[in-house]
Design an enzyme around this catalytic site. Structure first.
Site, PDB file in Angstrom:
ATOM      1  N   TYR A  40       0.841  -1.213   0.000  1.00 46.75           N
ATOM      2  CA  TYR A  40       0.000   0.000   0.000  1.00 46.75           C
ATOM      3  C   TYR A  40       0.874   1.260   0.000  1.00 46.75           C
ATOM      4  O   TYR A  40       0.654   2.192  -0.791  1.00 46.75           O
ATOM      5  CB  TYR A  40      -0.904  -0.034   1.227  1.00 46.75           C
ATOM      6  CG  TYR A  40      -1.889   1.107   1.339  1.00 46.75           C
ATOM      7  CD1 TYR A  40      -3.036   1.150   0.549  1.00 46.75           C
ATOM      8  CD2 TYR A  40      -1.683   2.137   2.248  1.00 46.75           C
ATOM      9  CE1 TYR A  40      -3.949   2.184   0.659  1.00 46.75           C
ATOM     10  CE2 TYR A  40      -2.592   3.175   2.373  1.00 46.75           C
ATOM     11  CZ  TYR A  40      -3.722   3.201   1.575  1.00 46.75           C
ATOM     12  OH  TYR A  40      -4.622   4.236   1.689  1.00 46.75           O
TER      13      TYR A  40
ATOM     14  N   LYS B 216       1.081   4.143  -2.901  1.00 48.09           N
ATOM     15  CA  LYS B 216       0.684   5.532  -2.647  1.00 48.09           C
ATOM     16  C   LYS B 216       1.857   6.504  -2.850  1.00 48.09           C
ATOM     17  O   LYS B 216       1.648   7.661  -3.230  1.00 48.09           O
ATOM     18  CB  LYS B 216       0.098   5.661  -1.239  1.00 48.09           C
ATOM     19  CG  LYS B 216      -1.232   4.915  -1.067  1.00 48.09           C
ATOM     20  CD  LYS B 216      -2.308   5.461  -1.988  1.00 48.09           C
ATOM     21  CE  LYS B 216      -3.679   4.868  -1.731  1.00 48.09           C
ATOM     22  NZ  LYS B 216      -4.719   5.442  -2.591  1.00 48.09           N
TER      23      LYS B 216
HETATM   24  P1  NAP Z   1     -13.403   2.586   1.096  1.00 50.08           P
HETATM   25  O1  NAP Z   1     -14.444   3.072   2.056  1.00 50.08           O
HETATM   26  O2  NAP Z   1     -12.980   1.162   1.135  1.00 50.08           O
HETATM   27  O3  NAP Z   1     -13.891   2.966  -0.383  1.00 50.08           O
HETATM   28  C1  NAP Z   1     -13.141   2.584  -1.496  1.00 50.08           C
HETATM   29  C2  NAP Z   1     -14.087   2.367  -2.660  1.00 50.08           C
HETATM   30  O4  NAP Z   1     -13.297   1.951  -3.782  1.00 50.08           O
HETATM   31  C3  NAP Z   1     -15.103   1.247  -2.396  1.00 50.08           C
HETATM   32  O5  NAP Z   1     -16.392   1.647  -2.805  1.00 50.08           O
HETATM   33  C4  NAP Z   1     -14.586   0.113  -3.262  1.00 50.08           C
HETATM   34  O6  NAP Z   1     -15.594  -0.739  -3.750  1.00 50.08           O
HETATM   35  C5  NAP Z   1     -13.948   0.852  -4.404  1.00 50.08           C
HETATM   36  N1  NAP Z   1     -12.992   0.021  -5.122  1.00 50.08           N
HETATM   37  C6  NAP Z   1     -12.137  -0.889  -4.612  1.00 50.08           C
HETATM   38  N2  NAP Z   1     -11.442  -1.479  -5.602  1.00 50.08           N
HETATM   39  C7  NAP Z   1     -11.873  -0.924  -6.759  1.00 50.08           C
HETATM   40  C8  NAP Z   1     -11.560  -1.135  -8.120  1.00 50.08           C
HETATM   41  N3  NAP Z   1     -10.653  -2.048  -8.502  1.00 50.08           N
HETATM   42  N4  NAP Z   1     -12.201  -0.398  -9.059  1.00 50.08           N
HETATM   43  C9  NAP Z   1     -13.136   0.510  -8.694  1.00 50.08           C
HETATM   44  N5  NAP Z   1     -13.496   0.738  -7.422  1.00 50.08           N
HETATM   45  C10 NAP Z   1     -12.877   0.032  -6.461  1.00 50.08           C
HETATM   46  O7  NAP Z   1     -12.064   3.424   1.239  1.00 50.08           O
HETATM   47  P2  NAP Z   1     -11.800   4.940   1.679  1.00 50.08           P
HETATM   48  O8  NAP Z   1     -11.255   4.906   3.033  1.00 50.08           O
HETATM   49  O9  NAP Z   1     -12.949   5.796   1.317  1.00 50.08           O
HETATM   50  O10 NAP Z   1     -10.572   5.240   0.709  1.00 50.08           O
HETATM   51  C11 NAP Z   1     -10.670   6.023  -0.479  1.00 50.08           C
HETATM   52  C12 NAP Z   1      -9.257   6.349  -0.939  1.00 50.08           C
HETATM   53  O11 NAP Z   1      -8.589   7.079   0.086  1.00 50.08           O
HETATM   54  C13 NAP Z   1      -8.391   5.128  -1.211  1.00 50.08           C
HETATM   55  O12 NAP Z   1      -7.553   5.377  -2.315  1.00 50.08           O
HETATM   56  C14 NAP Z   1      -7.564   4.997   0.045  1.00 50.08           C
HETATM   57  O13 NAP Z   1      -6.353   4.334  -0.178  1.00 50.08           O
HETATM   58  C15 NAP Z   1      -7.349   6.461   0.382  1.00 50.08           C
HETATM   59  N6  NAP Z   1      -7.004   6.698   1.773  1.00 50.08           N
HETATM   60  C16 NAP Z   1      -7.846   6.341   2.784  1.00 50.08           C
HETATM   61  C17 NAP Z   1      -7.467   6.600   4.096  1.00 50.08           C
HETATM   62  C18 NAP Z   1      -8.342   6.224   5.259  1.00 50.08           C
HETATM   63  O14 NAP Z   1      -7.864   6.365   6.406  1.00 50.08           O
HETATM   64  N7  NAP Z   1      -9.567   5.806   5.066  1.00 50.08           N
HETATM   65  C19 NAP Z   1      -6.243   7.208   4.362  1.00 50.08           C
HETATM   66  C20 NAP Z   1      -5.417   7.564   3.312  1.00 50.08           C
HETATM   67  C21 NAP Z   1      -5.813   7.312   2.011  1.00 50.08           C
HETATM   68  P3  NAP Z   1     -15.932  -2.138  -2.992  1.00 50.08           P
HETATM   69  O15 NAP Z   1     -16.397  -1.753  -1.637  1.00 50.08           O
HETATM   70  O16 NAP Z   1     -16.972  -2.745  -3.852  1.00 50.08           O
HETATM   71  O17 NAP Z   1     -14.641  -2.902  -2.957  1.00 50.08           O
END
Ligand code: NAP
Length: 249
Positions: free
Chosen positions: A155, A159
């Site tokens: 990861y 990133k």
């Molecule tokens: P999340 O709640 O898991 O949402 C991610 C979404 O992406 C889900 O709807 C998922 O669908 C979809 N997804 C996964 N694989 C995919 C693919 N191959 N093609 C299209 N869609 C896909 O995550 P989040 O926390 O909102 O994260 C959003 C972004 O922020 C990510 O890039 C994550 O790495 C980044 N981020 C998050 C955090 C944190 O603390 N939450 C921190 C830093 C960065 P499914 O549910 O159907 O798999």
């Protein structure tokens, strides 16, 4: 007139979490939002929550890791709404394990969604943005890409690579009126962090000067700024949204 009236914004992984918060904010400010997600049903549910409030949106299924899915998605979006002004590469996954136990398939999957997915979508969006000589791209990175995190070699690598990719494409497309920036969230309350134990959350909290995890709206406001007219002269940058957990130089 709202800020994003007449603009089309495509958000990958937009059905829930951070992507949904970004879509909500942009739709409330007048954009037509395309929610792309692996899970079409979830994307449709998100969209119907907005359209029932009179906002403009559509849902589409695509796996960002698949070049074919991404091409088909852009073909459909361009034929239905004519253009993509704003692309937010938000879809991302984790498959955590300490390095020695990390399987090749977990390495490959995380890199293919988080990094290759961002590449696939930028490539598809840039040809139409180039013709319009205008566009805004925001790639969602992570604080982990800047500082590392035990158990997240795949990861963190993906990133950090998104940042190098962002800076390169920003240089390649600056003369065509297109800006490309990254937003690097810290720890944000979504399904991605829901499984962290209370112990881990407490330890994390001690590293965050503001003393709280972030909420999806914290990230959405940063993205909305970077896709607004006011950020015309900002490209190739990384905006950290982390309550002070990491302060870049
Ligand atoms: P999340 O709640 O898991 O949402 C991610 C979404 O992406 C889900 O709807 C998922 O669908 C979809 N997804 C996964 N694989 C995919 C693919 N191959 N093609 C299209 N869609 C896909 O995550 P989040 O926390 O909102 O994260 C959003 C972004 O922020 C990510 O890039 C994550 O790495 C980044 N981020 C998050 C955090 C944190 O603390 N939450 C921190 C830093 C960065 P499914 O549910 O159907 O798999």
């Amino acid at each position: 007139m709202s800020e994003f009236d007449g603009k089309v914004a495509l958000i990958t992984g937009g059905a829930q979490g951070i992507g949904k918060a970004i879509g909500t904010l942009l739709a409330e400010r007048g954009a037509t939002v395309v929610v792309s997600d692996l899970n079409l049903e979830a994307a449709e549910e998100t969209v119907s929550g907005w359209t029932s409030r009179g906002l403009e949106a559509m849902a589409i299924r695509a796996d960002v890791a698949s070049e074919g899915d991404v091409k088909a998605m852009f073909d459909t979006v361009l034929s239905r709404v004519g253009k993509v002004d704003i692309l937010v590469n938000n879809a991302g996954i984790t498959r955590d394990k300490l390095l020695m136990r990390m399987k090749d398939e977990d390495w490959n999957l995380v890199l293919s969604v988080n990094l290759k997915g961002t590449f696939n979508c930028m490539k598809a969006a840039l040809s139409s943005m180039s013709k319009n000589r205008r566009g805004r791209i925001v790639n969602i990175s992570s604080v982990v890409g800047a500082i590392g995190n035990p158990g997240q070699a795949n990861y963190a690598a993906s990133k950090a690579a998104v940042i190098g990719l962002t800076k390169t494409v920003a240089r390649e497309y600056a003369s065509r009126g297109i800006t490309v920036n990254a937003v690097a969230p810290g720890f944000i309350e979504t399904s991605m962090t829901a499984s962290l134990s209370e112990n881990v959350k407490e330890t994390l909290m001690k590293q965050i000067p503001q003393g709280r995890l972030g909420v999806p709206g914290d990230v959405a406001h940063a993205v909305a700024f970077l896709v607004s007219e006011g950020s015309n002269y900002i490209t190739g940058q990384v905006l950290h949204v982390n309550g002070g957990m990491y302060m870049s130089g």
